[in-house]
Each structure stands twice: as C-alpha cells, then as structure tokens.
Design an enzyme around this catalytic site. Sequence first.
Site, short mmCIF file in Angstrom:
data_model
loop_
_atom_site.label_atom_id
_atom_site.label_comp_id
_atom_site.label_asym_id
_atom_site.label_seq_id
_atom_site.Cartn_x
_atom_site.Cartn_y
_atom_site.Cartn_z
N ARG A 181 121.05 29.03 78.58
CA ARG A 181 122.33 29.61 79.00
C ARG A 181 122.09 30.26 80.35
O ARG A 181 121.36 29.69 81.16
CB ARG A 181 122.77 30.62 77.91
CG ARG A 181 124.20 31.00 77.91
CD ARG A 181 124.62 31.70 76.61
NE ARG A 181 123.97 32.98 76.42
CZ ARG A 181 124.19 33.78 75.36
NH1 ARG A 181 125.05 33.41 74.42
NH2 ARG A 181 123.57 34.93 75.23
N CYS A 236 150.12 30.67 56.60
CA CYS A 236 151.10 30.58 57.69
C CYS A 236 150.67 31.51 58.83
O CYS A 236 149.69 32.23 58.71
CB CYS A 236 152.49 30.99 57.21
SG CYS A 236 153.03 30.14 55.72
N TYR A 250 153.85 25.41 53.70
CA TYR A 250 153.92 24.18 54.49
C TYR A 250 153.12 23.05 53.83
O TYR A 250 151.99 23.26 53.40
CB TYR A 250 153.34 24.43 55.88
CG TYR A 250 154.18 25.37 56.73
CD1 TYR A 250 155.45 25.00 57.16
CD2 TYR A 250 153.69 26.61 57.08
CE1 TYR A 250 156.21 25.87 57.93
CE2 TYR A 250 154.43 27.48 57.87
CZ TYR A 250 155.70 27.10 58.28
OH TYR A 250 156.45 27.96 59.05
N HIS A 294 116.58 35.87 75.52
CA HIS A 294 117.43 35.75 74.33
C HIS A 294 116.94 34.61 73.45
O HIS A 294 116.44 33.61 73.94
CB HIS A 294 118.88 35.53 74.76
CG HIS A 294 119.90 35.76 73.70
ND1 HIS A 294 120.03 36.96 73.03
CD2 HIS A 294 120.84 34.94 73.17
CE1 HIS A 294 121.03 36.86 72.15
NE2 HIS A 294 121.52 35.65 72.21
N ASP A 307 152.13 34.21 59.83
CA ASP A 307 152.34 35.63 59.53
C ASP A 307 152.32 35.95 58.05
O ASP A 307 152.51 37.11 57.67
CB ASP A 307 153.70 36.09 60.07
CG ASP A 307 153.94 35.62 61.49
OD1 ASP A 307 153.05 35.85 62.33
OD2 ASP A 307 154.98 34.99 61.74
N ARG A 312 118.17 44.90 71.08
CA ARG A 312 119.59 44.67 71.44
C ARG A 312 120.41 44.16 70.27
O ARG A 312 120.99 43.10 70.33
CB ARG A 312 119.62 43.57 72.51
CG ARG A 312 119.71 44.00 73.92
CD ARG A 312 119.91 42.84 74.88
NE ARG A 312 119.78 41.50 74.40
CZ ARG A 312 118.73 40.69 74.64
NH1 ARG A 312 117.74 41.09 75.37
NH2 ARG A 312 118.72 39.47 74.16
N LYS A 335 130.31 44.21 72.88
CA LYS A 335 131.22 43.24 73.53
C LYS A 335 132.28 42.77 72.54
O LYS A 335 132.15 42.99 71.33
CB LYS A 335 130.39 42.06 74.02
CG LYS A 335 129.65 41.36 72.89
CD LYS A 335 128.42 40.63 73.38
CE LYS A 335 127.88 39.80 72.22
NZ LYS A 335 126.53 39.36 72.44
C1 LIG Z 1 125.58 39.60 71.61
C2 LIG Z 1 124.22 39.64 72.11
C3 LIG Z 1 123.21 40.27 71.37
C4 LIG Z 1 123.41 40.78 69.96
O1 LIG Z 1 123.30 39.71 69.06
P1 LIG Z 1 123.42 39.93 67.48
O2 LIG Z 1 123.08 38.62 66.90
O3 LIG Z 1 124.84 40.32 67.22
O4 LIG Z 1 122.47 41.00 67.10
C5 LIG Z 1 121.98 40.39 71.96
N1 LIG Z 1 121.73 39.89 73.20
C6 LIG Z 1 122.68 39.26 73.93
C7 LIG Z 1 122.34 38.74 75.27
C8 LIG Z 1 123.94 39.12 73.41
O5 LIG Z 1 124.87 38.49 74.13
#
Ligand SMILES: *Cc1c(COP(=O)(O)O)cnc(C)c1O
Length: 374
Positions: free
Chosen positions: A141, A314, A267, A170, A316, A225, A43
């Site tokens: 979540r 800055c 700046y 998660h 750029d 994951r 992602k």
């Molecule tokens: C992004 C994500 C992961 C991966 O997490 P990391 O900490 O980058 O390994 C796993 N599960 C879900 C649901 C995520 O959104």
Amino acid sequence: MPDKNKIGYRPTWAEVNLDNLEHNFKKIRSLLRPKTKTMVTVKADAYGHGLIPVSKRLVASGVDFLGVASIDEGIKLRKAGIKTPILVLGLTLKKDIQPLFDFCLTPTVCDEDFASALDRRAGRLNKRLAVHIKVDTGMGRIGVLHEDAFALVKKIHKLKSVIIEGIFTHFPFADLNRKFTDFQIHLFNKLVAELKKSGIIIPLVHAANSIGLIDYKDSHFTMVRPGLVIYGLHPKEGLEINLKPVLSLKTRVIFIKQVPAGYGISYGHAYITRRLTRIVTLPIGYGDGYPRNLSNLARVLIGGRRLCISGRICMDQIMVDVGRQKPKVGDEVVLIGRQGKQKITVEELAALSGTIPYEIVCGLGSRIPRIYTP
Ligand SMILES: *Cc1c(COP(=O)(O)O)cnc(C)c1O
C-alpha cells in the site's frame, strides 16, 4: 435509558460504553512493556463509535498518540480541544499541507518529494515539523519499498526543518501468516538497526496493529497501534483476552400485526409466513448501514429471545416474525449487544454478512445517534 431529546423521534440508537473502552485500553496496555507507547487508531469516526467522545476518553486514560486517516479527522480532534499528538496515517497532497502546521498534526511521509515540500513550508514558517516515515515491508500500500527505505531516511534526515520522529510499517495478514509477518518484523528490525549504526536514532518505531500486538510480542518496538481490540472487537477467533464490546445497537418495536399463513413479507416476498403469526416492524434498515445481505439471516433480540429477520431488509425498516410472542409497540429490540441472557456480537453479524467486524461498525450511518454511557 437514553434521553429522548438526544435520539430524536425515531427510537433507534447505538450505545457506546466508554467504561468498556477504557477497560479494553487498560487491558491491552497491560500486555505491553511499561515503556511501550500506545497509539489508538480513531479513524473513520473511531470505527463508527464517535471520534470525539472516544478520543477524549482515551486521552483521559493516558493514550500517547491518536491515529487518523486524514487531515480533516485531525482538525476535528484539535477543534474539540484535544492536545495529544496525532499521526495522519494516510497521505496528503502537497497542496494541502498547510493545516499540518496550523493544527499541529504529524504527517506520514513515503517519498523525498513530499518531504522536501514539508521542509520548504516549515522553513518558510520558521517552524520544525515532526514526521513519521512509512515503510512497506509487504503490505503493498503506501510506504517506501523496504529496500529503498534506508536511502530515503538518510535524505530526509538531512533536511533542516523536518524531524524524523517515527518510522512504521504495517502487517497485511498477521492473523493468517506467521512466517510472512515474522519476515516483515525481521526486515523492519534490520532497517532500524542499520539506521542506528549510521547514527540515525528514531524514537518512535511502530508496526503492531491489534493482531500484531496480541500475537507477535517482538512487533511492539517502541509504540503499538491498535484499533479494533480497543473497541472490544476480535480480529480473529479464539483469542484469550478479556475484551468488553463497546457498541450496542438498539431500536424499538414500532408496529406489530397479525397476518395469516402464506403471507409474503417485504420486497420480493423472500419470506412467506408458515402459519398464522405476528410480524413486528423495526425502524432501522440498510440506510443505517445494517447490511442488507443479512435479510432472512441475522437474529435480533426481542423479549430476551433470538429471532430471525424475516424477508428483505428495507432501507428504513426490518420485519421479524415473532410467532406467538406478543411484544408491544415500544419494546426494546437489540440488534447488537445483550438482552437478558442472549447476545448478538458484531463478529457474528460480520461472519453472516461475509465481511469483517471493522466494516460492520464503520458502516453504521450518521442517522444512528450515538449515546454515550456513562
Ligand atoms: C487502522 C490501522 C491500524 C489499526 O488496525 P487494527 O486492526 O484495527 O488494530 C494500525 N495501523 C494502521 C496503519 C492502520 O491504518
């Protein structure tokens, strides 16, 4: 040396080392039981590394699943010819489900209403749709609350055209709280066991993100994951795992001049020269996602030395007081990565910036061309 045609006329670019990506993927896979499957999360443009080249290399390396945040990211992968299963980790509005069928994407499901909408659409199309159910064991979540999960799975199981291929949860702080994470694993195990007892066997059971995968062997279930570690970044300090950073951020000296002592730089004149010195200007700034709060704080590598950014960053441009050094216009400067014996890590910048490595790499803007090696 990057091809000038690829980076345009501003000599600022990110190098993405796909061999290192593959090294990390294989390293991580070596920590798993042979049958455990891997989903890598790609992602947010593969954490800023570039969705398509990263995904293609992962597919070539044998990844089983790719994880994206939205249908749009999934469509990009399909349009690039990637056939690997793709899980959309985020949710979708009911009105937007058609592309799941058109592009063969696997949705996350957290409630009956959405599951029924998928089932009706699948029925109408005369198709079957694989889904993964998200269970909230303590993240707060998306996801069905763990105590309601059993009932939900039973209901979805009865739907004709929706197939429960996966179930997942998660961890909110696997890096900090072992007791809580162990309890989540316990809740999830219990749910999977109860489902099994009632005759519902779900092939893909997954929970572990990077830190879960490394620190909690009993969180591997049938698939893991990871994201961050695949990009060679460390979710916490002191992990004894040989990862190779994948991304380097580079630019070139675009200007150098001598200025007197007591001369204000950038700046707000947040930096004043202490002596007669040389100031280099670099063509990169917060408009590229390089955090502005690293002003007067972060180092860059010029001529193999670590030199501090001078004054405010800055949009750029960035200035660096190089003292007696005499770099030439066109000399390479490293903001992330190695030069000679010195290095600057994403982790170091994140700590200085008061954020996490994820935000540094995801933040690097589309104005920075990604150059892939090899
Ligand atoms: C992004 C994500 C992961 C991966 O997490 P990391 O900490 O980058 O390994 C796993 N599960 C879900 C649901 C995520 O959104």
